[in-house]
Motif scaffolding. Structure first.
Motif, PDB file in Angstrom:
ATOM      1  N   UNK A 436      24.125  76.397  88.122  1.00 46.49           N
ATOM      2  CA  UNK A 436      24.063  75.419  87.033  1.00 46.49           C
ATOM      3  C   UNK A 436      23.169  74.228  87.371  1.00 46.49           C
ATOM      4  N   UNK A 437      22.583  73.667  86.310  1.00 46.16           N
ATOM      5  CA  UNK A 437      21.770  72.452  86.437  1.00 46.16           C
ATOM      6  C   UNK A 437      22.602  71.203  86.204  1.00 46.16           C
ATOM      7  N   UNK A 438      23.601  71.333  85.328  1.00 47.22           N
ATOM      8  CA  UNK A 438      24.464  70.196  84.985  1.00 47.22           C
ATOM      9  C   UNK A 438      25.906  70.676  84.976  1.00 47.22           C
ATOM     10  N   UNK A 439      26.816  69.755  85.249  1.00 45.03           N
ATOM     11  CA  UNK A 439      28.233  70.100  85.337  1.00 45.03           C
ATOM     12  C   UNK A 439      29.025  69.057  84.574  1.00 45.03           C
ATOM     13  N   UNK A 440      29.802  69.494  83.584  1.00 43.76           N
ATOM     14  CA  UNK A 440      30.458  68.535  82.691  1.00 43.76           C
ATOM     15  C   UNK A 440      31.947  68.421  82.983  1.00 43.76           C
ATOM     16  N   UNK A 441      32.426  67.162  83.048  1.00 42.22           N
ATOM     17  CA  UNK A 441      33.849  66.864  83.281  1.00 42.22           C
ATOM     18  C   UNK A 441      34.251  65.735  82.324  1.00 42.22           C
ATOM     19  N   UNK A 442      34.698  66.071  81.113  1.00 39.50           N
ATOM     20  CA  UNK A 442      34.992  65.044  80.096  1.00 39.50           C
ATOM     21  C   UNK A 442      36.473  64.671  80.030  1.00 39.50           C
ATOM     22  N   UNK A 443      37.113  64.469  81.169  1.00 41.90           N
ATOM     23  CA  UNK A 443      38.568  64.312  81.247  1.00 41.90           C
ATOM     24  C   UNK A 443      39.082  63.084  80.495  1.00 41.90           C
ATOM     25  N   UNK A 444      40.283  63.226  79.937  1.00 36.31           N
ATOM     26  CA  UNK A 444      40.978  62.086  79.345  1.00 36.31           C
ATOM     27  C   UNK A 444      41.419  61.136  80.460  1.00 36.31           C
ATOM     28  N   UNK A 445      41.923  61.693  81.527  1.00 35.28           N
ATOM     29  CA  UNK A 445      42.152  60.935  82.757  1.00 35.28           C
ATOM     30  C   UNK A 445      41.957  61.899  83.913  1.00 35.28           C
ATOM     31  N   UNK A 446      41.557  61.384  85.052  1.00 32.10           N
ATOM     32  CA  UNK A 446      41.254  62.234  86.204  1.00 32.10           C
ATOM     33  C   UNK A 446      41.585  61.459  87.476  1.00 32.10           C
ATOM     34  N   UNK A 447      42.751  61.709  88.069  1.00 34.10           N
ATOM     35  CA  UNK A 447      43.142  60.949  89.260  1.00 34.10           C
ATOM     36  C   UNK A 447      42.048  60.901  90.327  1.00 34.10           C
ATOM     37  N   UNK A 448      41.480  62.030  90.638  1.00 34.37           N
ATOM     38  CA  UNK A 448      40.354  62.059  91.582  1.00 34.37           C
ATOM     39  C   UNK A 448      39.256  62.965  91.057  1.00 34.37           C
ATOM     40  N   UNK A 449      39.555  64.242  90.974  1.00 37.88           N
ATOM     41  CA  UNK A 449      38.541  65.225  90.620  1.00 37.88           C
ATOM     42  C   UNK A 449      37.800  65.668  91.864  1.00 37.88           C
ATOM     43  N   UNK A 450      37.676  66.960  92.032  1.00 36.73           N
ATOM     44  CA  UNK A 450      36.911  67.513  93.148  1.00 36.73           C
ATOM     45  C   UNK A 450      35.667  68.243  92.661  1.00 36.73           C
ATOM     46  N   UNK A 451      35.713  68.743  91.428  1.00 34.43           N
ATOM     47  CA  UNK A 451      34.611  69.582  90.957  1.00 34.43           C
ATOM     48  C   UNK A 451      33.299  68.813  90.857  1.00 34.43           C
ATOM     49  N   UNK A 452      33.357  67.505  90.559  1.00 37.60           N
ATOM     50  CA  UNK A 452      32.107  66.743  90.493  1.00 37.60           C
ATOM     51  C   UNK A 452      31.458  66.639  91.871  1.00 37.60           C
ATOM     52  N   UNK A 453      32.291  66.556  92.917  1.00 41.69           N
ATOM     53  CA  UNK A 453      31.759  66.481  94.284  1.00 41.69           C
ATOM     54  C   UNK A 453      31.167  67.821  94.700  1.00 41.69           C
ATOM     55  N   UNK A 454      31.885  68.893  94.375  1.00 42.71           N
ATOM     56  CA  UNK A 454      31.376  70.229  94.705  1.00 42.71           C
ATOM     57  C   UNK A 454      30.083  70.500  93.954  1.00 42.71           C
ATOM     58  N   UNK A 455      30.051  70.119  92.669  1.00 40.98           N
ATOM     59  CA  UNK A 455      28.845  70.333  91.867  1.00 40.98           C
ATOM     60  C   UNK A 455      27.638  69.648  92.500  1.00 40.98           C
TER      61      UNK A 455
END
Length: 556
Positions: A436-455
């Motif tokens: 992927x070129x872009x990775x979307x995470x449109x969370x209402x709330x996200x305590x931390x999130x790991x997928x953005x770091x992996x992306x």
């Protein structure tokens, strides 16, 4: 250190190690059948790996032992990654870590090395009786683990699933009491017991109200809540199952739920722990207000011991230059492999494009309301409108949500640019990050999130909503108030489709009109250090401070 934890989408475990780190399992055991020395001797003689881990710690002494209650989770959420990653990082820093967890009947046994049962039976208190527990040992990703197998007529942890049972409250209160009993009977002098989420938060009041009075008082308790949406509430009398005094604890300043007049286990973890953490600095601020889901006043009252620490990722597992799941491995200095992975994924999923550089947007997530389902749907349609391609990987535990996205998948079944894979697939997730070129995470709330770091590790530029840990890890490329060197993605603030559309349009514009700028952004993202080294150092400092205070108090 000892860490205990459990979260809604994962299974629970307890980790216990001399001198050390945390793992991702949570487990509770009780041991009254044999004297402490006999138990320890049997456990250590039967598992050479635990002995080797102990003596590998230079200068390790019995007084340096750290125990961790943790939760080992299947790959449906981030807690498993967090506990294992933190545990290995602490181990690298010279601490010994041991894990204790329930022996679930649905565990992936192929991930456990040298699994065997000990010749010891531990008895733990529950609902007025003593129940036997078998104890198993093994290693998971280099971390020693004890597995507890309750011999209870209700067949706790033998339900073919990790969580979501009608009696989860009973299961985990049993687990927490049993785990503490195991630690107590082992005779080890523990420095830290680290509990994760409400499922092991029982440990904090159990430790201080029952075990500290028996002389097991060397440890200090750290409680980490990964998501305050899950707090573990139940009718007050249910707290007595594990031996806690309901009359003493069903009070507003202790474990009485702030909103519903019930018992709240997460609140007990906050009140009775020496250290309270959550998984990012911004989320720590959010939960002091409405994000606390009723616990904001309790968190404010205990704010001096409450801190947010941004999680890391396992950079050994998530490494595009060594990832065995990829068609072609690559790095920030050689991005040709990324293009090759994009071509491979397109062929694998039946995505056809005459333009090899056509942007590919990805989303890998559990399909639950927290993740911004309406915005994920909108992103699919908006990407199609912008003539990009979109891949969604994930499933929902909620039947009507799963059916809804199955309908969207059917709608795009013959479309060459959109694919929805509505299941979990670990190997495919690696391929999607790489392609992927872009990775979307449109969370209402996200305590931390790991997928953005992996992306970012894989060169996929994040497009995220500004909330929780996403605020602490993704900084908008066009935000002139932020130093240029920190700008690493695209962000939007509101929860409406228009704000998301504008953000996607900005990202697409840079991708298509300024390819060299985009390449530099990709390379910068891939070189950001999201390892566990810094978070582990922060936890280490908290642990050492708590231990020093305890020793200072003991000398006065």
């Amino acid at each position: 250190m000892a860490a205990c934890g459990a979260a809604a989408a994962e299974y629970s475990a307890l980790l216990s190690l001399p001198c050390g780190p945390i793992t991702r399992r949570r487990f509770a055991v009780s041991c009254r059948a044999r004297p402490p020395g006999n138990l320890r001797e049997m456990a250590w003689k039967r598992d050479d790996r635990i002995c080797e881990a102990y003596f590998a710690c230079k200068g390790a002494k019995e007084s340096d032992v750290m125990e961790t209650f943790l939760k080992l989770t299947k790959q449906v959420g981030g807690l498993a990654d967090v506990v294992t990653g933190l545990g290995k990082a602490l181990q690298t820093k010279g601490h010994l870590v041991e894990i204790v967890l329930p022996k679930y009947d649905c565990m992936q046994l192929d991930q456990i090395t040298n699994l065997k049962v000990l010749d010891v039976v531990i008895q733990s208190y529950f609902d007025g009786n003593l129940f036997s527990n078998n104890v198993w040992t093994g290693t998971v990703e280099g971390l020693p683990v004890y597995f507890i197998e309750p011999q209870h007529p209700s067949k706790f942890f033998w339900r073919a699933q990790y969580y979501g049972e009608h009696d989860d409250f009973k299961c985990y209160s049993y687990f927490s009491r049993a785990a503490l009993e195991l630690l107590y009977q082992s005779g080890k002098k523990i420095d830290i017991i680290h509990c994760h989420d409400w499922q092991t938060a029982f440990v904090a009041p159990l430790y201080w109200d029952i075990y500290a009075t028996r002389g097991f008082s060397s440890a200090r308790i750290c409680f980490t809540c990964h998501n305050f949406e899950y707090q573990g509430t139940a009718p007050a009398p249910d707290l007595s199952y594990c031996g806690l005094d309901v009359e003493q604890l069903d009070r507003p300043d202790r474990m009485q739920d702030n909103a519903h007049g019930r018992i709240n286990v997460a609140k007990g973890g906050i009140v009775y722990s020496n250290i309270v953490t959550t998984v990012s600095p911004t989320y720590a601020l959010e939960v002091r207000s409405e994000g606390g889901r009723g616990l904001q006043d309790t968190l404010k009252m205990h704010s001096r011991k409450f801190v947010g620490i941004l999680n890391g990722i396992d950079t050994g597992t998530w490494n595009p230059s060594t990832d065995r799941f990829l068609a072609v491995q690559y790095s920030a200095t050689d991005l040709q492999g990324k293009a090759a992975n994009k071509a491979f994924l397109r062929k694998q999923l039946g995505l056809y494009s005459e333009d090899a550089s056509q942007p590919l947007v990805a989303c890998i997530t559990r399909l639950v309301p927290q993740k911004g389902l309406h915005l994920i749907r909108h992103a699919i349609y908006k990407t199609a409108e912008l003539e990009g391609q979109f891949v969604l990987l994930g499933s929902s535990p909620v039947p009507h949500i799963q059916r809804e996205f199955e309908g969207v998948a059917d709608q795009f079944q013959k479309n060459n640019n959109i694919r929805l894979i509505l299941k979990y697939d670990e190997a495919l997730s690696h391929c999607i990050y790489a392609a992927s070129d872009m990775f979307i995470i449109p969370s209402m709330f996200e305590p931390c999130g790991l997928t953005q770091m992996i992306a970012m590790r894989y060169g996929s530029v994040p497009i995220v909503r500004q909330t929780g840990g996403l605020c602490d890890s993704v900084f908008d490329f066009d935000d002139e108030t932020i130093p240029v060197e920190l700008r690493n993605g695209f962000t939007f603030a509101r929860t409406d489709e228009q704000d998301l559309s504008s953000c996607l349009e900005r990202a697409f514009s840079y991708y298509s009109r300024k390819p060299m700028v985009w390449k530099q952004l990709v390379q910068k993202d891939m070189q950001i250090d999201f390892s566990w080294d810094s978070p582990a150092s922060q936890y280490e400092n908290l642990y050492q401070s708590a231990v020093a205070q305890a020793r200072g108090a003991a000398q006065t």
